[in-house]
Design a protein around this motif. Structure first.
Motif, PDB file in Angstrom:
ATOM      1  N   PRO A   1      13.233  18.840  -8.578  1.00  0.00           N
ATOM      2  CA  PRO A   1      11.676  19.624  -8.677  1.00  0.00           C
ATOM      3  C   PRO A   1      10.616  19.049  -8.148  1.00  0.00           C
ATOM      4  CG  PRO A   1      12.414  18.698 -10.601  1.00  0.00           C
ATOM      5  CD  PRO A   1      13.474  18.599  -9.732  1.00  0.00           C
TER       6      PRO A   1
ATOM      7  N   ARG B   1       3.470   2.030 -19.542  1.00  0.00           N
ATOM      8  CA  ARG B   1       1.859   2.165 -18.983  1.00  0.00           C
ATOM      9  C   ARG B   1       0.924   1.191 -19.913  1.00  0.00           C
ATOM     10  NH1 ARG B   1       2.142   6.405 -16.283  1.00  0.00           N
ATOM     11  NH2 ARG B   1       4.080   7.398 -16.140  1.00  0.00           N
TER      12      ARG B   1
ATOM     13  N   LYS C   1      12.439   1.411 -16.269  1.00  0.00           N
ATOM     14  CA  LYS C   1      11.534   1.510 -17.222  1.00  0.00           C
ATOM     15  C   LYS C   1      10.139   1.612 -16.741  1.00  0.00           C
ATOM     16  CE  LYS C   1      10.808   2.049 -21.885  1.00  0.00           C
ATOM     17  NZ  LYS C   1      11.418   2.763 -22.951  1.00  0.00           N
TER      18      LYS C   1
ATOM     19  N   ARG D   1       2.915  13.141  -7.934  1.00  0.00           N
ATOM     20  CA  ARG D   1       4.234  13.180  -8.691  1.00  0.00           C
ATOM     21  C   ARG D   1       5.057  12.476  -7.388  1.00  0.00           C
ATOM     22  NH1 ARG D   1       5.743  18.393 -11.174  1.00  0.00           N
ATOM     23  NH2 ARG D   1       7.383  16.880 -12.507  1.00  0.00           N
TER      24      ARG D   1
ATOM     25  N   SER E   1      -0.911   1.409  -5.335  1.00  0.00           N
ATOM     26  CA  SER E   1      -0.536   0.151  -4.433  1.00  0.00           C
ATOM     27  C   SER E   1       0.137  -0.520  -5.150  1.00  0.00           C
ATOM     28  CB  SER E   1      -1.857  -0.487  -3.944  1.00  0.00           C
ATOM     29  OG  SER E   1      -2.290   0.134  -2.905  1.00  0.00           O
TER      30      SER E   1
ATOM     31  N   ALA F   1      -1.527  -0.587  -8.972  1.00  0.00           N
ATOM     32  CA  ALA F   1      -2.745  -0.183  -9.471  1.00  0.00           C
ATOM     33  C   ALA F   1      -2.610   1.260 -10.208  1.00  0.00           C
ATOM     34  CB  ALA F   1      -3.364   0.328  -7.784  1.00  0.00           C
TER      35      ALA F   1
ATOM     36  N   GLU G   1       0.702  -1.221   0.098  1.00  0.00           N
ATOM     37  CA  GLU G   1       0.034   0.001   0.124  1.00  0.00           C
ATOM     38  C   GLU G   1       0.989   1.234  -0.022  1.00  0.00           C
ATOM     39  OE1 GLU G   1      -2.742  -0.669   3.143  1.00  0.00           O
ATOM     40  OE2 GLU G   1      -4.280   0.397   2.041  1.00  0.00           O
TER      41      GLU G   1
ATOM     42  N   ASP H   1       7.540  20.173  -5.347  1.00  0.00           N
ATOM     43  CA  ASP H   1       5.986  20.020  -5.659  1.00  0.00           C
ATOM     44  C   ASP H   1       5.361  19.529  -4.305  1.00  0.00           C
ATOM     45  OD1 ASP H   1       5.583  19.444  -9.089  1.00  0.00           O
ATOM     46  OD2 ASP H   1       5.868  21.336  -8.176  1.00  0.00           O
TER      47      ASP H   1
END
Lengths: 752, 437
Positions: free
Chosen positions: A670, A727, A724, A715, A616, A634, A592, A674
């Motif tokens: 950066p 998606r 790598k 982020r 998760s 997830a 989690e 954020d």
């Protein structure tokens, strides 16, 4: 850690619970039995005196005082009670007495907790960078217990106020716990809430440097924060490290609640474990050799004979490898006599070994993705067989579905067949169903199926369910063969041993259990986790199982002895998946908290903490060489991580790793900035956001959660080891597997 | 507090306890809140193990069952519950689940809803040797967006000029970079020998796999920006061919980038300087390459050839397009094989020839090239046809019915006229047959 374990408070707590029987108050000598009894007598008097004083019974107090002086004690109790020499507080033996007598002054003041905690926080904020992390870590359990104490004393409004005021200091690391604690409203809740009980009944482990620890002690003493002092004494298990080590992050100092003191943890983690590969049965070995030789020795030279002789070569090498590396037959767990499948399996393994793609950070694997459609959110788990012929999924609607990945019909046996009449292969074929589809439902469970696993020979399938049972299915007959009962609560995960026959289950009842296929009761019960056991996996040599739990720990259990041999602490959320490298040396866990932790099984130390996922993590898989780790999550990605490089670091891998991380993030990341600003916008005051910044700069972990305590930060700082990210199209990845040839398989259900 | 005292009071009244004391309602409200939280924490575990991120009524019920509490029946539904707001005017707004009234009689009379589709799987490559192929099943890389975002950020606070790190690190060795520079330089050179050497190097070198994407990119940009320069285009086509024919390279993932460039060279309106005739050969060359690709990858990507053919056919059938485009389309379709000629070209020839006859007077050269291309298409059709037909006016008339009078005349002069006529007749018959079926 190389440091000496002082464990001051372990001893201290013992002393405290025995009253003052084994240690005289600061000024009183206590050698000899008689003296000791006298001393304890005085203790009692002191307590009574204190009580009278706070209740305002002046006359009684006076009387007692006079009485005491008449006794001819060396030191008057009054003196003792009014001025306790702070300088003598350094010695640990004095702590309990001090706590015992001086807490009373704060007892009546409902704001005492709030005031002293605020002071502690302020002091921590202004302390040196070097010690700040450990001091932050130690302030969390103090905070929790202060809150619980307030409730226990019936000051519910004060408690709520306290929580509201200071909880934001801790949401970053302990969001879940804070959420639960916030809901406590009455004394009764505190007494029965599982989490509160956990905090009350177990010691919270903290790792500190010696100097940091001393700083904390002297701070608490100087300001007479006896309430906090008592908390530290009663509920914390502080372990000091000597030497020039630095604790560079809060999570490193935070061991948390494990149900054991750190001494015991050390004991666990220093037990000998045998991580070598399982020895090959001599019969199987000879048989494999014979098969290959006969194939290589055939007169007609063609490609198969050449291949066979090449395989023979490989086998000889593999054998040599394993003899240097393997467990002795005495250490290995007993297995039933080989059935012939093992020989085929060995030969298939050898072939796979020859065809294996070499993977490295420069040569990444191919990933084949199986996407399931129309699941309507009802699929809970999925797996593929080792030979990639079958895929299985467990569904909320209580069934298991299997697919033939070769699109061949799956034919079971006809329902009216008589086993006695089957004598040969042809008979088998005759009793099979004539037709079949390339997918099939296995129906039998009476609750959602949470785990499935297929045996190495693709002949059996195990499933576990909310209905508290695990079931064994034969993939020949396509029927349920055995139903294993024993768990009292839903079973979350099930896993076959690498060589079959044994399997393990993990359950909501906080235990993992070991079973063998031929017994309907569990052979071992692995008890010790403080919350649900979420996942279980076998070590490649089947001698150990690894479990991950909601209590944020991962444990390694010895199958034969049924005892815990390693405890891994460091996660900040529940652990949902574990994986062990094929060579059996390294283990990875994730869950989690969106962080993948890589552990060295031998030493029990964390090698790396990999961040980058934004959801998760559901599944992990090592490449066959153990140099790459794949994770499915997830957040609809599959990621590849580089593993080996930190093992080249010095003998303090954690420290080295941490420092390098720190250096890198100092170069003004950066992302860090954020997340930091997120924290501020969520209402952090200046002080704590400053603290966040310090945390964020040094530690990737802290960037995981936003101030609301929900894991949704967009982020996340990505570790360098992330090679790598692949998606998927809105498909959370439920499972990643590596075949023996280093082809990666990912399974996910398309969700809208 | 989630539940106000008023809520507790109204609930207690609804179950027949009229007057609750204030202290009791407060305690109740607190306790209810705590219990709810407990149940939700438990239910979240079920949610998590079901690999979901949304809590369902089913999860709550399972959590209740684990705690030995009777589940709440009647709320479980496949769809998420929709909450509606009702303003009460006195207190805070009230939210409720909108329960639709269902008339049982009507519901029973209705036809049964269709069975939901069963769970099925599809397989695709998420990555091939670590590289994500750009296929339909994979999402579009969000990289350009991310870069743009990073840039915007940079301009936003230029003071701290943050160096953005690209999501994917592509490490190209120095040698390869040098090699690429050298090759592209040579390709630009005016000496045809140098160019040929560069191309042959691409076609044979074994170690340049990492550069494939760059070469493909090179072809694409060159074609895009040099439509007027036939020589450069020819070189670009040569590079494309070299990349494809190099046995050490794995070009499959890049085909989708290569094909548009090639098609551009086939059907582009204007290639080369106006008036020059060098572009005809270029179109032939490109058409040939497209057909080769279709042959090579048609097995794997079933939709490849139909898509290419559709593009070409559209160009061919559009009378507003210039004749040069038509020429390219015809050549391209011809290169795709006899069946494409038979199914797509032949039925349209007569109509097209009518158009061409008109053009023949205005732009003779172009029209003649188109006509020749059509003849070539017919020859292609006759390539594998064995039976010859005797030449006669009857046959010529028949042919004219299919391809138009002008073209029939031309074909009649052709040395292979007999074969072509036979093939056309057979093709027409076959088309008719399949139409009837």
């Amino acid at each position: 850690m190389s440091g000496r374990n002082t464990d001051a408070f372990d001893d201290a707590s013992v002393a405290g619970s025995n009253g003052a029987a084994n240690g005289g108050p600061g000024g009183i000598g206590n050698s000899g039995n008689g003296n000791r009894r006298q001393a304890s007598q005085k203790q009692v008097e002191k307590i009574v005196l204190q009580y009278l004083k706070t209740k305002g019974y002046r006359n009684a107090e006076k009387a007692l005082r006079e009485d005491a002086i008449m006794d001819g004690a060396e030191t008057t109790i009054g003196d003792l009670a009014s001025v306790f020499p702070a300088s003598e507080m350094g010695s640990d033996a004095n702590v309990p007495e001090w706590v015992l007598f001086y807490s009373e002054a704060e007892q009546g003041n409902p704001d005492a907790y709030s005031q002293s905690y605020r002071e502690l926080r302020r002091w921590t904020d202004s302390s040196l960078d070097v010690y700040r992390h450990e001091l932050y870590a130690v302030s969390f359990p103090i905070f929790v217990h202060a809150y619980l104490d307030l409730h226990m004393r019936g000051l519910h409004e004060k408690a709520a106020e306290f929580m509201e005021q200071y909880s934001r200091d801790h949401v970053v690391h302990h969001g879940k716990d804070i959420e639960t604690l916030t809901t406590l409203k009455t004394k009764a809740h505190v007494e029965e809430n599982a989490l509160a009980k956990l905090y009350r009944e177990n010691k919270y482990g903290i790792r500190m440097t010696r100097v940091g620890f001393e700083l904390l002690l002297s701070f608490l003493q100087d300001h007479h924060f006896t309430l906090l002092m008592r908390t530290v004494n009663q509920y914390l298990n502080i372990r000091t490290i000597d030497g020039a080590v630095q604790i560079a992050s809060e999570s490193e100092a935070d061991v948390g609640i494990t149900g054991h003191t750190q001494n015991q943890l050390d004991h666990f983690n220093s037990q000998d474990i045998a991580l070598g590969s399982a020895p090959l049965d001599p019969f199987v070995r000879d048989e494999v050799e014979r098969t290959l030789q006969s194939e290589a020795g055939r007169h007609i030279k063609d490609s198969t004979t050449e291949e066979a002789s090449a395989l023979l070569d490989t086998f000889a090498r593999a054998k040599q490898d394993s003899t240097t590396n393997a467990l002795s037959a005495r250490d290995a767990i007993p297995m039933p006599p080989p059935r012939g499948v093992e020989i085929e399996q060995q030969i298939a393994n050898l072939k796979a070994l020859r065809k294996r793609v070499a993977l490295s950070p420069a040569a990444l694997p191919s990933v084949c993705m199986y996407t399931l459609h129309n699941t309507d959110n009802t699929m809970n788990c999925a797996t593929v067989s080792e030979d990639l012929s079958l895929m299985a999924g467990g569904f909320s609607e209580s069934y298991v579905k299997i697919w033939s990945l070769k699109r061949e019909p799956l034919r079971g046996f006809q329902s009216n067949f008589v086993p006695n009449s089957v004598n040969s292969e042809e008979d088998m074929e005759a009793v099979r169903e004539k037709t079949g589809e390339d997918s099939r439902k296995l129906i039998g469970h009476s609750g959602p199926v949470f785990g499935v696993d297929i045996s190495f020979d693709s002949k059996y399938l195990l499933s576990c369910s909310e209905d508290k049972t695990a079931r064994l299915w034969s993939l020949d007959t396509m029927t349920n063969v055995v139903c294993y009962r024993g768990h009292n609560y839903p079973i979350w995960d099930v896993s076959f041993a690498p060589q079959g026959f044994y399997f393990a289950t993990a359950s909501h009842d906080r235990t993992a259990r070991l079973w063998s296929c031929d017994h309907i009761y569990a052979l071992r019960i692995f008890a010790g986790h403080l919350s649900d056991v979420n996942c279980v996996r076998f070590h490649p040599n089947a001698k150990y199982v690894v479990t991950g739990s909601c209590d944020k720990t991962v444990r390694l259990w010895d199958v034969q002895r049924g005892s815990c041999v390693r405890v891994f602490t460091g996660h900040t959320g529940s652990v949902d998946t574990v994986a062990i490298s094929p060579d059996g040396r390294i283990m990875a866990s994730a869950g989690e908290d969106q962080t993948v932790n890589v552990w060295d099984l031998g030493s029990g130390r964390r090698m790396e903490s990999l961040t980058g996922h934004t959801g998760s993590v559901y599944s992990l898989a090592f490449s066959q060489e153990g140099t790459l780790l794949l994770s499915g999550s997830a957040d609809e990605t599959v990621r590849a991580w580089d593993i080996k490089r930190s093992s080249t670091a010095s003998d303090h891998p954690i420290i080295a790793q941490r420092q390098s991380e720190q250096d890198q993030s100092k170069a003004a990341d950066p992302d860090a900035m954020d997340v930091d600003s997120d924290g501020k916008s969520a209402g952090n005051n200046a002080g704590s956001s400053e603290k966040d910044k310090a945390d964020a700069a040094s530690n990737g972990d802290s960037k995981k959660r936003d101030a609301a305590g929900i894991w949704k930060s967009k982020r996340v700082a990505e570790s360098d080891a992330l090679l790598k990210t692949w998606r998927t199209k809105s498909t959370p990845v439920y499972n990643v597997t590596m075949t023996k040839r280093n082809l990666a398989i990912a399974i996910g259900a398309f969700t809208l | 507090m989630i539940y106000s005292k008023a809520t507790i009071k109204s609930i207690s009244e609804s179950i027949g306890i009229p007057r609750l004391k204030d202290g009791i309602t407060t305690a109740m409200a607190q306790d209810v809140e705590y219990r709810l939280h407990e149940i939700i924490v438990e239910a979240a575990k079920f949610m998590h193990h079901s690999r979901r991120t949304k809590l369902t009524v089913g999860d709550i019920n399972r959590a209740l069952r684990v705690r030995n509490v009777e589940p709440v029946y009647g709320f479980e539904s496949g769809r998420p519950s929709k909450f509606h707001r009702a303003t009460t005017g006195i207190d805070d707004d009230v939210f409720y689940v909108d329960d639709e009234m269902i008339d049982l009689d009507a519901a029973l009379d209705e036809a049964l809803p269709s069975v939901p589709p069963s769970v099925a799987y599809t397989a695709h490559w998420l990555a091939i040797e670590g590289v994500q192929p750009r296929i339909q099943q994979n999402p579009v890389e969000a990289e350009p967006d991310a870069q743009a975002g990073a840039k915007r950020q940079n301009t936003g606070n230029g003071a701290d000029a943050v160096e953005t790190i690209l999501e994917v690190k592509h490490v190209l060795s120095k040698e390869l970079q040098l090699y690429y520079e050298c090759i592209t330089e040579s390709l630009r050179s005016s000496d045809s020998v140098v160019r040929a050497t560069a191309v042959s190097s691409i076609a044979a070198d074994a170690g340049i796999h990492q550069l494939v994407t760059y070469f493909v990119q090179y072809v694409a940009t060159t074609v895009k920006s040099n439509l007027r320069n036939v020589d450069t285009l020819t070189t670009a086509l040569a590079v494309a061919r070299a990349v494809r024919t190099n046995p050490h390279l794995f070009v499959e993932p890049y085909m989708h980038q290569l094909i548009p460039s090639l098609l551009t060279c086939v059907v582009s309106r204007q290639l080369g300087e106006p008036g020059s005739s060098a572009h005809w050969a270029l179109r032939d060359n490109a058409a040939e390459q497209v057909s080769e690709i279709c042959k090579q990858f048609g097995q794997v990507y079933h939709t490849l050839q139909p898509r290419v053919a559709r593009t070409l056919l559209r160009a061919f059938l559009d009378p507003t397009k210039p004749l040069s485009t038509h020429y390219g389309a015809i050549t391209g379709l011809t290169a795709l094989g006899t069946s494409v000629v038979r199914v797509l070209l032949l039925p349209n020839m007569r109509t097209y020839m009518a158009l061409l006859d008109v053009e023949m007077e205005k732009q003779e050269e172009e029209a003649r090239m188109c006509q020749n291309a059509l003849v070539r298409a017919l020859r292609k059709l006759a390539e594998h046809y064995e039976d010859e037909v005797g030449l006669s006016h009857m046959q010529k008339h028949k042919l004219a019915e299919v391809v138009g009078t002008t073209l029939a005349g031309v074909v009649y002069e052709d040395p292979q006229a007999g074969k072509i006529m036979g093939a056309v007749a057979a093709a027409v018959a076959e088309t008719k047959m399949s139409n009837q079926e």
